[in-house]
Write a protein that holds these residues in place. Structure first.
Motif, PDB file in Angstrom:
ATOM      1  N   LEU A 100     -20.822   3.173  29.764  1.00 42.46           N
ATOM      2  CA  LEU A 100     -21.680   3.889  30.701  1.00 42.46           C
ATOM      3  C   LEU A 100     -21.474   3.353  32.115  1.00 42.46           C
ATOM      4  CD1 LEU A 100     -23.816   6.094  30.926  1.00 42.46           C
ATOM      5  CD2 LEU A 100     -25.552   4.340  30.507  1.00 42.46           C
ATOM      6  N   GLU A 101     -21.409   2.054  32.260  1.00 40.13           N
ATOM      7  CA  GLU A 101     -21.139   1.451  33.573  1.00 40.13           C
ATOM      8  C   GLU A 101     -19.744   1.814  34.066  1.00 40.13           C
ATOM      9  OE1 GLU A 101     -23.030  -0.065  35.822  1.00 40.13           O
ATOM     10  OE2 GLU A 101     -24.678   0.407  34.449  1.00 40.13           O
ATOM     11  N   PHE A 102     -18.790   1.906  33.145  1.00 46.94           N
ATOM     12  CA  PHE A 102     -17.432   2.290  33.530  1.00 46.94           C
ATOM     13  C   PHE A 102     -17.429   3.695  34.129  1.00 46.94           C
ATOM     14  CE2 PHE A 102     -13.462   4.515  32.373  1.00 46.94           C
ATOM     15  CZ  PHE A 102     -12.583   3.796  33.164  1.00 46.94           C
ATOM     16  N   VAL A 103     -18.134   4.635  33.497  1.00 54.28           N
ATOM     17  CA  VAL A 103     -18.208   6.006  34.018  1.00 54.28           C
ATOM     18  C   VAL A 103     -18.894   6.010  35.382  1.00 54.28           C
ATOM     19  CG1 VAL A 103     -19.217   8.291  33.628  1.00 54.28           C
ATOM     20  CG2 VAL A 103     -18.105   7.089  31.741  1.00 54.28           C
ATOM     21  N   LYS A 104     -19.958   5.215  35.523  1.00 45.92           N
ATOM     22  CA  LYS A 104     -20.646   5.134  36.817  1.00 45.92           C
ATOM     23  C   LYS A 104     -19.722   4.569  37.895  1.00 45.92           C
ATOM     24  CE  LYS A 104     -25.391   4.717  35.145  1.00 45.92           C
ATOM     25  NZ  LYS A 104     -26.569   3.843  35.049  1.00 45.92           N
TER      26      LYS A 104
END
Length: 169
Positions: A100-104
């Protein structure tokens, strides 16, 4: 001696049941007979100039037909999505918050994020609302043609509104 008697009687009964009627010379391979039968039917159709029917091109597309196909497609898509998500959770080395942080961190624009969320919400909401419609049909309600079209339009409107609402969250 009792065991021998039972075995002997059993074999005799089996031989009497299957013996002469199961002769190899009477057996016809099913594939050959089916192929010959199909060839005869096809030749008859060709000789009498019968059209190939039914075929997809002879049907007039209607809302209920398209919604039925879409319902099946969204069911398959949801099943595949849940399966892939589950497999990814088992196989990928990191936990969900990492991805999720990677997508953000990709800094995708809000329009693209909204579109992706809408694309994920649409199959779920469509399949849910159309499933409720099918449950109503299972109760014997809404089978008249005008009602079928009205419920179809209602499903589409509810799908678009609920997908847009979920995507906005």
């Amino acid at each position: 001696s009792g065991l021998f008697f039972c075995r002997h009687v059993g074999q005799r009964c089996l031989w009497t049941r299957l013996g002469p009627s199961l002769s190899v010379r009477h057996v016809v391979p099913m594939g050959t007979a089916a192929k010959e039968e199909m060839a005869q039917v096809w030749d008859k159709n060709v000789q009498s100039n019968r059209p190939m029917s039914p075929h997809i091109t002879i049907y007039k597309w209607s809302l209920p037909m398209m919604m039925s196909i879409t319902h099946r497609g969204t069911g398959i898509a949801l099943s595949a999505g849940v399966s892939l998500f589950g497999m990814a959770a088992l196989i990928l080395p990191e936990q969900f918050p990492y991805y999720l942080e990677f997508v953000k961190s990709l800094s995708l624009g809000p329009a693209l994020i909204y579109s992706a969320k809408f694309a994920l919400a649409f199959p779920l909401t469509y399949h849910t609302w159309n499933g409720i419609r099918h449950l109503m049909w299972d109760m014997g309600k809404g089978f008249k043609i005008p009602q079928v079209y009205q419920s179809g339009v209602l499903v589409l409107v509810l799908t678009l509104l609920s997908s847009a609402g979920l995507a906005a969250m």
